[in-house]
Scaffold this active site. Structure first.
Site, PDB file in Angstrom:
ATOM      1  N   ASN A   1       0.802  -1.235   0.000  1.00  0.00           N
ATOM      2  CA  ASN A   1       0.000   0.000   0.000  1.00  0.00           C
ATOM      3  C   ASN A   1       0.833   1.282   0.000  1.00  0.00           C
ATOM      4  OD1 ASN A   1       0.730  -0.382   2.677  1.00  0.00           O
ATOM      5  ND2 ASN A   1      -1.187   0.406   3.490  1.00  0.00           N
TER       6      ASN A   1
ATOM      7  N   LYS B   1      11.200  -9.134   1.818  1.00  0.00           N
ATOM      8  CA  LYS B   1      10.227  -9.818   0.970  1.00  0.00           C
ATOM      9  C   LYS B   1       9.067  -8.831   0.801  1.00  0.00           C
ATOM     10  CE  LYS B   1       6.239 -12.317   0.622  1.00  0.00           C
ATOM     11  NZ  LYS B   1       5.909 -11.509  -0.577  1.00  0.00           N
ATOM     12  N   HIS B   2       9.000  -8.215  -0.378  1.00  0.00           N
ATOM     13  CA  HIS B   2       7.943  -7.230  -0.623  1.00  0.00           C
ATOM     14  C   HIS B   2       6.680  -7.959  -1.112  1.00  0.00           C
ATOM     15  CE1 HIS B   2       6.463  -3.284  -0.784  1.00  0.00           C
ATOM     16  NE2 HIS B   2       7.554  -2.659  -1.183  1.00  0.00           N
TER      17      HIS B   2
ATOM     18  N   GLU C   1       3.414  -4.735  12.577  1.00  0.00           N
ATOM     19  CA  GLU C   1       2.608  -3.548  12.235  1.00  0.00           C
ATOM     20  C   GLU C   1       1.439  -4.067  11.411  1.00  0.00           C
ATOM     21  OE1 GLU C   1       3.040  -0.618  13.282  1.00  0.00           O
ATOM     22  OE2 GLU C   1       5.137  -0.492  13.892  1.00  0.00           O
ATOM     23  N   LEU C   2       0.287  -4.266  12.059  1.00  0.00           N
ATOM     24  CA  LEU C   2      -0.785  -4.999  11.376  1.00  0.00           C
ATOM     25  C   LEU C   2      -1.983  -4.103  11.079  1.00  0.00           C
ATOM     26  CD1 LEU C   2      -0.280  -8.280  13.427  1.00  0.00           C
ATOM     27  CD2 LEU C   2       0.867  -7.537  11.344  1.00  0.00           C
TER      28      LEU C   2
ATOM     29  N   CYS D   1      -3.453   1.577   6.671  1.00  0.00           N
ATOM     30  CA  CYS D   1      -3.755   0.911   7.951  1.00  0.00           C
ATOM     31  C   CYS D   1      -4.345   1.910   8.937  1.00  0.00           C
ATOM     32  CB  CYS D   1      -2.499   0.264   8.510  1.00  0.00           C
ATOM     33  SG  CYS D   1      -1.101   1.371   8.555  1.00  0.00           S
TER      34      CYS D   1
HETATM   35  P1  NAP Z   1      -0.874  -9.231   3.606  1.00  0.00           P
HETATM   36  O1  NAP Z   1      -1.643 -10.135   2.725  1.00  0.00           O
HETATM   37  O2  NAP Z   1      -0.633  -9.644   4.996  1.00  0.00           O
HETATM   38  O3  NAP Z   1       0.495  -8.939   2.845  1.00  0.00           O
HETATM   39  C1  NAP Z   1       1.542  -8.236   3.448  1.00  0.00           C
HETATM   40  C2  NAP Z   1       2.839  -8.960   3.188  1.00  0.00           C
HETATM   41  O4  NAP Z   1       2.825 -10.210   3.883  1.00  0.00           O
HETATM   42  C3  NAP Z   1       3.062  -9.303   1.731  1.00  0.00           C
HETATM   43  O5  NAP Z   1       4.428  -9.188   1.441  1.00  0.00           O
HETATM   44  C4  NAP Z   1       2.609 -10.751   1.646  1.00  0.00           C
HETATM   45  O6  NAP Z   1       3.161 -11.439   0.590  1.00  0.00           O
HETATM   46  C5  NAP Z   1       3.142 -11.260   2.962  1.00  0.00           C
HETATM   47  N1  NAP Z   1       2.542 -12.494   3.458  1.00  0.00           N
HETATM   48  C6  NAP Z   1       1.242 -12.866   3.455  1.00  0.00           C
HETATM   49  N2  NAP Z   1       1.093 -14.042   4.082  1.00  0.00           N
HETATM   50  C7  NAP Z   1       2.326 -14.436   4.489  1.00  0.00           C
HETATM   51  C8  NAP Z   1       2.825 -15.567   5.199  1.00  0.00           C
HETATM   52  N3  NAP Z   1       2.033 -16.542   5.622  1.00  0.00           N
HETATM   53  N4  NAP Z   1       4.152 -15.639   5.441  1.00  0.00           N
HETATM   54  C9  NAP Z   1       4.968 -14.660   5.033  1.00  0.00           C
HETATM   55  N5  NAP Z   1       4.554 -13.562   4.360  1.00  0.00           N
HETATM   56  C10 NAP Z   1       3.248 -13.441   4.099  1.00  0.00           C
HETATM   57  O7  NAP Z   1      -1.514  -7.806   3.703  1.00  0.00           O
HETATM   58  P2  NAP Z   1      -2.470  -7.080   2.688  1.00  0.00           P
HETATM   59  O8  NAP Z   1      -3.831  -7.570   2.958  1.00  0.00           O
HETATM   60  O9  NAP Z   1      -1.957  -7.119   1.312  1.00  0.00           O
HETATM   61  O10 NAP Z   1      -2.249  -5.577   3.240  1.00  0.00           O
HETATM   62  C11 NAP Z   1      -3.165  -4.922   3.953  1.00  0.00           C
HETATM   63  C12 NAP Z   1      -3.066  -5.172   5.449  1.00  0.00           C
HETATM   64  O11 NAP Z   1      -1.852  -4.632   5.958  1.00  0.00           O
HETATM   65  C13 NAP Z   1      -4.186  -4.445   6.149  1.00  0.00           C
HETATM   66  O12 NAP Z   1      -4.673  -5.197   7.218  1.00  0.00           O
HETATM   67  C14 NAP Z   1      -3.487  -3.194   6.655  1.00  0.00           C
HETATM   68  O13 NAP Z   1      -4.146  -2.554   7.710  1.00  0.00           O
HETATM   69  C15 NAP Z   1      -2.147  -3.745   7.029  1.00  0.00           C
HETATM   70  N6  NAP Z   1      -1.150  -2.653   7.105  1.00  0.00           N
HETATM   71  C16 NAP Z   1      -0.644  -2.311   8.335  1.00  0.00           C
HETATM   72  C17 NAP Z   1       0.257  -1.263   8.438  1.00  0.00           C
HETATM   73  C18 NAP Z   1       0.839  -0.848   9.779  1.00  0.00           C
HETATM   74  O14 NAP Z   1       1.832  -0.121   9.789  1.00  0.00           O
HETATM   75  N7  NAP Z   1       0.283  -1.247  10.903  1.00  0.00           N
HETATM   76  C19 NAP Z   1       0.646  -0.569   7.295  1.00  0.00           C
HETATM   77  C20 NAP Z   1       0.107  -0.947   6.082  1.00  0.00           C
HETATM   78  C21 NAP Z   1      -0.778  -1.999   5.991  1.00  0.00           C
HETATM   79  P3  NAP Z   1       2.341 -11.706  -0.788  1.00  0.00           P
HETATM   80  O15 NAP Z   1       2.022 -10.377  -1.345  1.00  0.00           O
HETATM   81  O16 NAP Z   1       3.323 -12.458  -1.603  1.00  0.00           O
HETATM   82  O17 NAP Z   1       1.120 -12.482  -0.410  1.00  0.00           O
END
Ligand code: NAP
Length: 469
Positions: free
Chosen positions: A131, A154-155, A229-230, A263
């Site tokens: 994002n 790992k992006h 940071e979720l 987020c």
């Molecule tokens: P996501 O699916 O969790 O993806 C984020 C990262 O995690 C990606 O690089 C993804 O890889 C990786 N990933 C997913 N499952 C994994 C696993 N089992 N093992 C290792 N890596 C894994 O998140 P999203 O849904 O795209 O992004 C939105 C979420 O992020 C929202 O909940 C948002 O609130 C949160 N967020 C939090 C913050 C903060 O600072 N607190 C900032 C921004 C976003 P792949 O792309 O290859 O699946």
């Protein structure tokens, strides 16, 4: 996890990138670890700062090219993409400038001869989301490199060009050794294997609860430090005394920045007072209806696409299920009839506590709108979420705002301002929003060895029994 560039404004698949092989990954980890042990950790802080500043300068010098990758891969409005590039460079500069101060040894006055030094710990693995493709990386890279750690990233699989572009920033920088920054296209299994490797000393995730839990569990089993940071579902509370127009302008910015995919977006708006609630809702509808859907590269566009087909379908499904459970669509709610992944600016009302939307995060241009009778009800609703990232309170009475801020369960509260970010502001949450902090001096202190050095005069006698540990 297929690494590919899909233009969210058109739906076109533009490029597919291979995963890093296991063998290559092992070689890259060896290189990173050798860089840490043999070089980077021993450098003077001024030397590290020169490298990090040069990376920031290169990012600024190529700002337009870098902004274009963001808009192409995740659909951010081009002006906001340019802003993100600047912010990422600012974060790198901030740590380059402040690290010497953050690294100062602390003398323990109660114990003459004892100091606590801040030392690096090794290779840090970052798992990052799409994002804010550069800002998220800068939050990890700035502090970790300046403390003397090295990073492997790992992006997200939908921003491979942004990931590669960030890695290229280190190419040709005078004094930047190979291995301080490594971009990998890794699967979940490969991430797990890296965490298990003794050379990786910490892991940080920005992303969903699911990804966070997977990495935190693995890191916990390997007894490694992690930072999470979720997600978030930040409340934005508007009290009876808040100037309404300013609150509305801030609310729309807080919710719609980055097409709502932040987020810390103001996802749940809570207005105190029935009459003001109705007026606020009218103002919100007017402002959100005026947003102009279009190509994110067109400066006239004010509502771009969401990041992917699955993100769009997920949001539409949440809206449908929420409406079946009693929510009402006050604005939008549908896919925009054009190619690409566009969702109408949406406002949902009538969400009661039995509705799944009441506790879910809506990661897109969707407001959950609530009206309550008083301050206590606003705070109760603000806290009725598994998340605890940020939050905002709008009021003319700052002391009252502070009192309410104390009762909101979150890592950050902003009074008369939407939740936002700057290099010097600590960023992070409580509850399911994770643990640990990024940015500021707090972000510098997450993956370090606070090492006690105790010096006694040569020939000192052994400690007495009462001093033994
Ligand atoms: P996501 O699916 O969790 O993806 C984020 C990262 O995690 C990606 O690089 C993804 O890889 C990786 N990933 C997913 N499952 C994994 C696993 N089992 N093992 C290792 N890596 C894994 O998140 P999203 O849904 O795209 O992004 C939105 C979420 O992020 C929202 O909940 C948002 O609130 C949160 N967020 C939090 C913050 C903060 O600072 N607190 C900032 C921004 C976003 P792949 O792309 O290859 O699946």
């Amino acid at each position: 996890m297929t690494y590919q560039t899909v233009n969210p404004a058109t739906g076109e698949v533009l490029d597919v990138y291979p995963n890093t092989s296991d063998e290559e990954l092992r070689a890259l980890l060896t290189r990173a670890h050798d860089c840490y042990e043999g070089d980077w950790r021993h450098r003077e802080v001024e030397d590290r700062a020169r490298v990090v500043k040069a990376v920031a300068a290169k990012l600024r010098a190529n700002a337009e090219e870098y902004a274009q990758y963001v808009t192409l891969e995740m659909g951010k409005l081009i002006a906001q993409a340019r802003g993100e590039v600047q912010l990422a460079a600012d974060i790198l500069d901030y740590y380059a400038q402040r690290a010497a101060e953050f690294l100062q040894p602390v003398s323990l006055n109660e114990r003459p001869g004892c100091v606590v030094e801040t030392r690096p710990i090794g290779v840090i693995l970052g798992v990052e989301p799409w994002n804010f493709p550069y800002y998220q990386l800068a939050r990890v890279v700035g502090p970790q490199l300046m403390v003397g750690n090295v990073v492997m990233i790992k992006h997200a699989s939908n921003v491979p060009q942004c990931a590669r572009a960030f890695a290229r920033l280190f190419d040709g920088i005078d004094g930047a050794p190979e291995g301080i920054y490594t971009n990998i296209n890794a699967s979940a299994a490969q991430v797990a294997a890296l965490i298990d490797d003794p050379r990786v000393r910490g892991a940080t995730v920005t992303g969903s609860e699911k990804a966070g839990a997977a990495v935190a569990e693995r890191a916990g089993r390997a007894l490694k430090k992690s930072v999470m940071e979720l997600g978030g579902s930040d409340p934005l509370i508007v009290l009876e005394d808040a100037p309404l127009e300013a609150a509305l302008d801030n609310a729309v910015w807080g919710r719609m920045n980055n097409t709502g995919q932040s987020c810390v977006a103001s996802k749940r708006m809570i207005v105190v007072g029935r009459k003001r609630g109705a007026t606020f809702l009218d103002g919100l509808i007017t402002r959100m209806r005026a947003l102009r859907v279009g190509d994110p590269n067109d400066p006239a566009t004010t509502l771009g696409p969401v990041s992917s087909d699955s993100a769009l379908k997920g949001l539409l499904n949440q809206i449908e299920v929420g409406c079946a459970a009693g929510a009402r669509v006050a604005l939008g709610g549908k896919r925009v009839d054009r190619p690409g992944f566009f969702l109408e600016a949406t406002i949902l009302t009538n969400i009661d506590s039995s509705n799944p939307l009441y506790t879910q995060e809506l990661f897109g241009p969707v407001v959950s709108f609530y009206v309550v009778d008083d301050e206590d009800a606003a705070i109760e609703l603000a806290n009725a979420t598994p998340f605890g990232l940020g939050g905002s309170i709008f009021t003319a009475d700052i002391e009252r705002g502070r009192r309410i801020a104390d009762r909101v369960e979150s890592g950050m509260v902003f009074i008369n301002h939407p939740t936002w970010t700057a290099p010097e502001l600590p960023f992070g949450g409580v509850k399911n929003s994770g643990y640990g902090r990024e940015l500021s001096e707090l972000g510098f202190a997450e993956f370090v060895n606070r090492k006690l050095i105790s010096v006694s005069p040569a020939g000192s006698p052994p400690p007495s029994v009462s001093q033994a540990g």
